[in-house]
Design an enzyme around this catalytic site. Structure first.
Site, mmCIF file in Angstrom:
data_model
loop_
_atom_site.group_PDB
_atom_site.id
_atom_site.type_symbol
_atom_site.label_atom_id
_atom_site.label_comp_id
_atom_site.label_asym_id
_atom_site.label_seq_id
_atom_site.Cartn_x
_atom_site.Cartn_y
_atom_site.Cartn_z
ATOM 1 C CE LYS A 242 -4.448 -0.798 -0.023
ATOM 2 N NZ LYS A 242 -5.267 -0.209 -1.077
ATOM 3 C CE LYS B 66 -8.457 -14.400 -6.295
ATOM 4 N NZ LYS B 66 -7.695 -13.688 -5.306
ATOM 5 C CE LYS C 121 -4.729 -12.051 -9.620
ATOM 6 N NZ LYS C 121 -4.610 -11.861 -8.185
#
Ligand code: TRP
Length: 331
Positions: free
Chosen positions: A111, A194, A197
């Site tokens: 982050k 997946k 995304k």
């Protein structure tokens, strides 16, 4: 019954990957455990969202979880910011959390890289807030994805350290909890492994039939194989995974055979798949619309959940205050 607590980040609409991954397992869990699910709106502040965006996404996620079958009669569903007790526990836990260990958490480092101009203290103490979310209910099991393992480790450290410092056996060490059905992994429509995304590879539970059909139509394929029994490339394997989850065994077997005989028509497969997806998503979408259009009902559910969550947390906080050396109740 064992206590289970899990937080849901209010980010965007639920897609099929969420549904067959976490949400369906939550729905099953309600029957076997004492479950509390909450919408982690405080956690969302680490990225400074606009107030109206918070309001909208909290409401959306509440309506969508209810539509999927989270049942307020069976589980406690609440909004994190309705339970201020969490913040007091967050403070106590922060006093015993070290800069070094918080700084080593990968999600923090990631982050910090993503938002270099806003590496705030909330981001840094994300794991202690998460620990407070769970420890305030003294829960023992936490259904989370793989990406949360470090946060879970910090949560256990918080519990252990508190117990050590005050020489009590007060907090249990919560364990990551992978519920059986949670293992289902939904691939993306763009050939990626997946769903979720990127926006382009998602089918949302609020998508209408035309949108679903269109998205399936656009899914990546290859040309029909020329060798019998060829190995399937990932994008084709993905479509078969979808058939596995959404269609009947006969349908899947039929297309398997067609693939193996080099006679497969992806147009037909997609048409079938789209139909089956619409059949699954249709009723959920209708319930989403019902819940979303009934603010009074959502409000009632949120209020009831908050009351029950507060009662649970308040009990813990009385005891924690006493352990720490404060008056158990406010004077
Ligand atoms: N961090 C979790 C996520 O990103 C959300 C969350 C917040 C949570 N508090 C929690 C999950 C407590 C489990 C328990 O998905």
């Amino acid at each position: 019954m064992e206590k289970v607590v899990s937080g849901i980040r209010p980010t965007g609409n639920l897609h099929l990957g969420n549904y067959f991954g976490a949400v369906k397992s939550f729905v099953k869990m309600q029957d076997d455990y004492d479950c509390m699910f909450f919408i982690a709106d405080w956690h969302s502040l680490t990225t400074q969202p606009k107030p109206e965006d918070i309001r909208r996404s909290v409401k959306t996620i509440l309506a969508e979880y209810l539509a999927c079958g989270i049942d307020p009669e069976k589980a406690v569903i609440y909004i994190q910011s309705d339970v201020r007790e969490t913040l007091e526990l967050y403070l106590y836990l922060n006093m015993n959390a070290y800069l070094g260990e918080l700084g080593r958490v990968t999600t923090f480092k990631e982050k910090a890289r993503q938002q270099p101009n806003n590496v705030n203290a909330g981001l840094f103490t994300y794991p202690t807030l998460m620990a407070a979310d769970v420890l305030q209910h003294r829960a023992v099991k936490v259904p989370v994805g793989k990406d949360q393992q470090q946060n879970m480790e910090m949560m256990r450290k918080c519990a252990r350290r508190f117990n050590n410092i005050y020489n009590v056996e007060y907090f249990p060490e919560p364990q990551d909890f992978t519920y059986a059905a949670q293992a289902v992994k939904i691939p993306g429509l763009d050939g990626s492994g997946k769903m979720g995304k990127s926006d382009g590879n998602c089918i949302y539970l609020c998508d209408d039939d035309a949108t679903i059909t269109n998205k399936v139509k656009k899914a990546l394929t290859v040309s029909t194989p020329t060798e019998p029994n060829s190995e399937k490339p990932e994008c084709i394997q993905n479509l078969f995974t979808f058939l596995d989850i959404c269609s009947s065994p006969e349908v899947k077997a039929f297309f398997e055979e067609q693939w193996n005989n080099c006679a497969i028509r992806f147009g037909d497969l997609k048409k079938q798949l789209a139909e089956d997806l619409c059949r699954i998503i249709g009723p959920i979408r209708e319930r989403i619309q019902q819940f979303s259009s009934d603010d009074a009902l959502l409000e009632r559910i949120a209020r009831d959940g908050a009351e029950r969550a507060r009662a649970s947390a308040a009990q813990t906080l009385r005891e924690v205050r006493e352990i720490v050396g404060f008056s158990p109740t406010q004077r």
